[in-house]
Motif scaffolding. Structure first.
Motif, mmCIF file in Angstrom:
data_model
loop_
_atom_site.group_PDB
_atom_site.id
_atom_site.type_symbol
_atom_site.label_atom_id
_atom_site.label_comp_id
_atom_site.label_asym_id
_atom_site.label_seq_id
_atom_site.Cartn_x
_atom_site.Cartn_y
_atom_site.Cartn_z
ATOM 1 N N THR A 136 -10.562 -5.396 -4.114
ATOM 2 C CA THR A 136 -11.154 -4.629 -5.212
ATOM 3 C C THR A 136 -12.669 -4.728 -5.143
ATOM 4 O OG1 THR A 136 -11.057 -6.529 -6.702
ATOM 5 C CG2 THR A 136 -9.161 -5.043 -6.695
ATOM 6 N N ASP B 79 -9.397 -0.907 -7.372
ATOM 7 C CA ASP B 79 -8.653 -0.918 -6.121
ATOM 8 C C ASP B 79 -9.368 0.014 -5.135
ATOM 9 O OD1 ASP B 79 -6.887 -0.695 -4.035
ATOM 10 O OD2 ASP B 79 -5.235 0.126 -5.214
ATOM 11 N N ALA C 56 0.834 -1.205 0.000
ATOM 12 C CA ALA C 56 0.000 0.000 0.000
ATOM 13 C C ALA C 56 0.862 1.246 0.000
ATOM 14 C CB ALA C 56 -0.919 -0.003 1.210
ATOM 15 N N ASN C 57 0.558 2.154 -0.916
ATOM 16 C CA ASN C 57 1.155 3.491 -0.935
ATOM 17 C C ASN C 57 0.040 4.488 -0.659
ATOM 18 O OD1 ASN C 57 4.120 3.276 -1.924
ATOM 19 N ND2 ASN C 57 2.983 1.905 -3.281
ATOM 20 N N LEU C 58 0.195 5.260 0.382
ATOM 21 C CA LEU C 58 -0.865 6.145 0.847
ATOM 22 C C LEU C 58 -0.387 7.585 0.883
ATOM 23 C CD1 LEU C 58 -1.864 3.891 3.859
ATOM 24 C CD2 LEU C 58 -3.221 4.190 1.803
ATOM 25 N N THR C 59 -1.308 8.497 0.612
ATOM 26 C CA THR C 59 -1.040 9.928 0.753
ATOM 27 C C THR C 59 -2.109 10.520 1.661
ATOM 28 O OG1 THR C 59 -0.038 10.092 -1.438
ATOM 29 C CG2 THR C 59 -0.786 12.130 -0.419
ATOM 30 N N SER D 25 -7.875 3.134 -3.641
ATOM 31 C CA SER D 25 -7.726 4.314 -4.491
ATOM 32 C C SER D 25 -8.954 5.216 -4.444
ATOM 33 C CB SER D 25 -7.462 3.889 -5.941
ATOM 34 O OG SER D 25 -8.615 3.252 -6.486
ATOM 35 N N LYS E 22 -5.731 8.997 0.112
ATOM 36 C CA LYS E 22 -5.849 8.294 -1.151
ATOM 37 C C LYS E 22 -4.626 7.405 -1.304
ATOM 38 C CE LYS E 22 -3.762 12.141 -3.736
ATOM 39 N NZ LYS E 22 -3.951 13.098 -4.863
ATOM 40 N N GLY E 23 -4.739 6.400 -2.152
ATOM 41 C CA GLY E 23 -3.601 5.500 -2.292
ATOM 42 C C GLY E 23 -3.879 4.388 -3.270
ATOM 43 N N SER E 24 -3.048 3.379 -3.201
ATOM 44 C CA SER E 24 -3.182 2.220 -4.076
ATOM 45 C C SER E 24 -2.539 1.022 -3.410
ATOM 46 C CB SER E 24 -2.512 2.488 -5.431
ATOM 47 O OG SER E 24 -1.107 2.677 -5.261
ATOM 48 N N ASP E 25 -3.016 -0.156 -3.781
ATOM 49 C CA ASP E 25 -2.467 -1.403 -3.253
ATOM 50 C C ASP E 25 -2.711 -2.490 -4.294
ATOM 51 O OD1 ASP E 25 -1.595 -3.586 -1.878
ATOM 52 O OD2 ASP E 25 -2.828 -3.251 -0.096
#
Length: 810
Positions: free
Chosen positions: A471, A479, A428-431, A482, A463-466
């Protein structure tokens, strides 16, 4: 659903600043300055006199003074200080302008006085004696010791800060029975959300602070927070001086802690710059008792093993500068904060399964802050405005194919398709973005009445993505991480301070308003997987509080307070953390009726006694607890009521010896349970909450011990926490004896957190009074006792620490 427009808020507050600054020009000239001794210390209580006018001022704790409403002309300003030669300087004053003076008094020029008695309350003492009760943790007094904020706070009555494993680990605060997010963390009165994990109780050095204010129950109006059980306000050091401070600590488990502080104020007392920096590193590789699976018999044995994937690294910096003592601003301060935190995950919510590769990271390149302060209407009114905007990047990594055992040995996966040590892989990349605005207004109606107003706006988005994350269901899966996760909160308060009956009664009446809105994805609490719909949550509540202080004598006073308090769920409780804390958008706000009574008395010069009692009746208390071996989630506990008492004593038999001690008992229980299957827990103690704990401490201080003009301080601290239970047990199955303090539970309760006693011993040596160097050696947990904390996670055993500190005032 309402939404705060940040541009609108900024514009509104900007025009408010323009209105205030344009309409409050000072009438008459001002002389401001500072008086120091030539050893760099502040000359506290020096008398400043404008000759020929009879106008006097007294310097404060930083040696600063201010004289206003002077007509245009030249003046002689005389400074006198006990035991020093008087110093006079000339200054020219013009209308509606400020003149500055800087005095340095010679330490060696001493007048012999027969006897002088001067009584002056420090900022810490003023905070202790305020109408709203504040427990003061004097970090300035221990900044040269190898002590953490968590340890300092745990030595105070009514407070337990529990950690989940070593330096930098997550903390859970228990304050008069309330815990977790019910206790708000602040820095200089501002909620700490905008700084993420960069500034926290677990790892921020005591060197960074003047003191820590702990509020139990009712909060002052100036603390703009929706805390239910209290707040912890970390007060930064004053910057109107010139100093450099450096410290380095080396400790067990390959622990290194470095701090650097620099403050500089211009000669005319109008411009300042400074920086606060610190770096923390620890392997946190202490030994624990782990449940290890025997590969041959498949049985589970308890073995003593060393943690091997528990490192913590942190860098934090704050650069600041600004101006003060100008006609249009008492203070304008700009700051830039940066930090990097990286934490290895040795285990998840419970210490059941070891991880060997999972880690978390959080960083922010630049977090700008702005603070503006201005008095108006001849000093009757005060404006304090703060802005901050942060963008924090976070990362959660759990992509290992295979597993590690408690001995640190890697095992290939049985199923080649299996990924992730936790059972749910993540990359996971998160902001996280956060906008914080705090507006404080105060107006002195008369010498006995004042109105305070405080509004805090907090807008949070994630917000982010993994690539491994869940899903949505359908032909075009999305995702879910997101998708937007948004949270907005507004907390407003207005308070009336009044003094009555010849200052015998002090009163504070407050009304508060809370409003919040959140949007995110719901989570299935049984599986830990996100659902495919977006959920919304909105709430608004009012609260009211009344505080009274009765000044019985100069040294004795009684406090009474009551409130109807509300605490809105925060972003993590609603939206989760994108990792091991799952979201719960259906969670409700906490509400509580709180009553507090406290008595403080100083008996002569040797004894200080303080006793406090409290009662809480809480609906929908929010607790974060494990839902399985991996994940935790915040949920509501319908009805909880509790009482508590605490006693705090200090005794100074001689100037070189001080004793301190406190004890806290709190009894929080479930009541009015509606769920039929849970009725058997009616009256049960609140889970995972200590109910009896105490502290003892002694400090010895001597001079001329190892050399002439040296100072040696030795100190001892003892802490005790009585056994409590990780989960609920029925009331009739609790241990017997007075207050349930003896015996064993009448049911099988394997989740007991045993009683624990910890002894610490340290020595601090200053080689010479004129040399700004100190050396500290400390042994923590001398007897190497097992220490269990939040969710029965085991903390470090015996450890040794050496700290060198250098502070120079120039």
């Amino acid at each position: 659903m309402f939404k705060i427009d940040k541009k609108y808020v900024l514009s509104w507050l900007f025009f408010l600043l323009l209105y205030v600054t344009n309409g409050v020009a000072q009438s008459g000239g001002i002389i401001k300055g500072v008086v120091l001794l030539d050893n760099g210390q502040s000359a506290i209580g020096a008398t400043v006199e404008v000759k020929g006018l009879g106008v006097l001022a007294v310097t404060d704790e930083q040696g600063a003074f201010s004289i206003s409403n002077l007509t245009t002309g030249s003046y002689e300003v005389l400074v006198t200080y006990f035991g020093k030669e008087p110093v006079s300087k000339s200054v020219k004053v013009s209308d509606s302008a400020m003149s500055s003076l800087h005095y340095v008094l010679d330490v060696d020029q001493v007048h012999h006085l027969s006897e002088v008695v001067m009584t002056m309350k420090s900022e810490n003492e003023k905070a202790k004696r305020a109408i709203v009760k504040a427990e003061i943790v004097d970090t300035k007094a221990v900044q040269e010791q190898a002590v953490t904020l968590v340890e300092m706070m745990n030595r105070s009555a009514g407070i337990r800060v529990r950690q989940s494993g070593g330096l930098g680990s997550n903390t859970n605060i228990v304050l008069n029975g309330f815990q977790g997010k019910s206790i708000k963390l602040l820095k200089d009165g501002i909620p700490l959300d905008y700084l993420g994990a960069g500034y926290n109780l677990s790892s921020t050095p005591v060197n960074m602070m003047e003191r820590v204010e702990v509020y139990k129950g009712v909060l002052p109006t100036t603390i703009g927070a929706d805390a239910l059980g209290g707040a912890i306000n970390m007060v930064s050091k004053k910057v109107n001086d010139r100093s450099v401070a450096v410290s380095y600590e080396l400790g067990s488990f390959n622990t290194h802690r470095v701090s650097f502080n620099f403050n500089h104020t211009s000669d005319d007392n109008r411009f300042f710059i400074g920086t606060d920096l610190f770096y923390n590193y620890s392997d946190n590789n202490y030994r624990v008792d782990a449940r290890v699976v025997n590969p041959e018999t498949a049985t589970v044995d308890v073995e003593r093993v060393r943690l091997f994937h528990n490192r913590y690294r942190q860098f934090y910096s704050e650069l600041y500068g600004g101006v003060y003592n100008l006609s249009w601003a008492d203070e304008l301060r700009f700051g830039i904060n940066s930090f990097l935190v990286k934490r290895d995950n040795q285990f998840a919510a419970l210490m059941e399964r070891p991880f060997g590769a999972s880690y978390a990271e959080e960083k922010a390149v630049a977090i700008p802050t702005l603070r503006y302060k201005k008095s108006f209407d001849e000093g009757k009114g005060q404006l304090d405005q703060f802005f901050a905007y942060s963008e924090i990047k976070g990362k959660q990594v759990d992509t290992l194919r295979g597993s590690y055992d408690w001995h640190g040995q890697y095992h290939p996966p049985i199923n080649t398709g299996s990924i992730g040590e936790s059972g749910r892989p993540t990359l996971a990349n998160l902001t996280f973005t956060n906008f914080t605005s705090r507006t404080g207004l105060s107006y002195q109606l008369s010498d006995r009445h004042r109105i305070d107003m405080n509004v805090v706006i907090n807008d949070y988005q994630r917000k982010g993505s993994d690539v491994y994350g869940p899903t949505s269901i359908g032909d075009h899966p999305v995702d879910l991480l997101s998708l937007p996760a948004e949270y907005t909160k507004v907390v407003g308060a207005i308070g009336w301070n009044g003094v009555f009956v010849n200052e015998f009664i002090e009163s504070l009446l407050q009304v508060k308003y809370y409003m919040t809105s959140a949007r995110g994805q719901e989570v299935n609490g049984r599986t830990g997987y996100l659902k495919d719909q977006t959920s919304r949550a909105e709430s608004s509540k009012f609260g009211i509080a009344q505080s009274l202080k009765l000044n019985i004598t100069e040294a004795s006073y009684l406090r009474l307070s009551g409130e109807l308090a509300t605490r809105l769920p925060d972003q993590t409780e609603i939206l989760g953390d994108g990792s091991y804390i799952l979201s719960n958008t259906s969670i409700k706000p906490e509400q509580s009726i709180n009553f507090n009574v406290g008595f403080t008395s100083q008996l002569g010069q040797k004894w200080t006694v303080e006793g406090n009692g409290f009662y809480r009746l809480t609906e929908d208390m929010i607790l974060t607890a494990p839902i399985n071996l991996i994940f935790a989630q915040s949920t509501n506990v319908e009805s909880v009521k509790g009482i508590g008492v605490e006693l705090d004593l200090s005794y100074v038999p001689w100037s070189w010896l001080t004793f301190q001690g406190n004890i806290t008992y709190q009894d929080y229980r479930l009541f009015d349970i509606q769920e039929p299957l849970m009725k058997y827990l009616e009256g049960a103690r609140l889970r995972n909450t200590p109910y009896l704990f105490s502290n003892l401490g002694a400090t010895f201080q001597f001079s001329n011990v190892l050399s002439r003009q040296d100072t040696l301080r030795a100190y001892y601290n003892f802490s005790y926490v009585h056994a409590y239970y990780l989960n609920y047990i029925p009331k009739d199955a609790e241990p017997g004896g007075l207050l349930g303090l003896w015996g064993k539970a009448k049911v099988d309760a394997p989740n007991i957190i045993p009683s624990q006693a910890v002894h610490n011993l340290g020595v601090l040596w200053k080689p010479k009074q004129s040399l700004p160097l100190t050396i500290n050696v400390e042994c923590k947990n001398i007897l190497d006792s097992n220490i269990y904390d939040n969710f029965k996670v085991q903390n470090a055993g015996r450890s040794f620490h050496v700290k060198l500190s250098y502070m120079l005032n120039y």
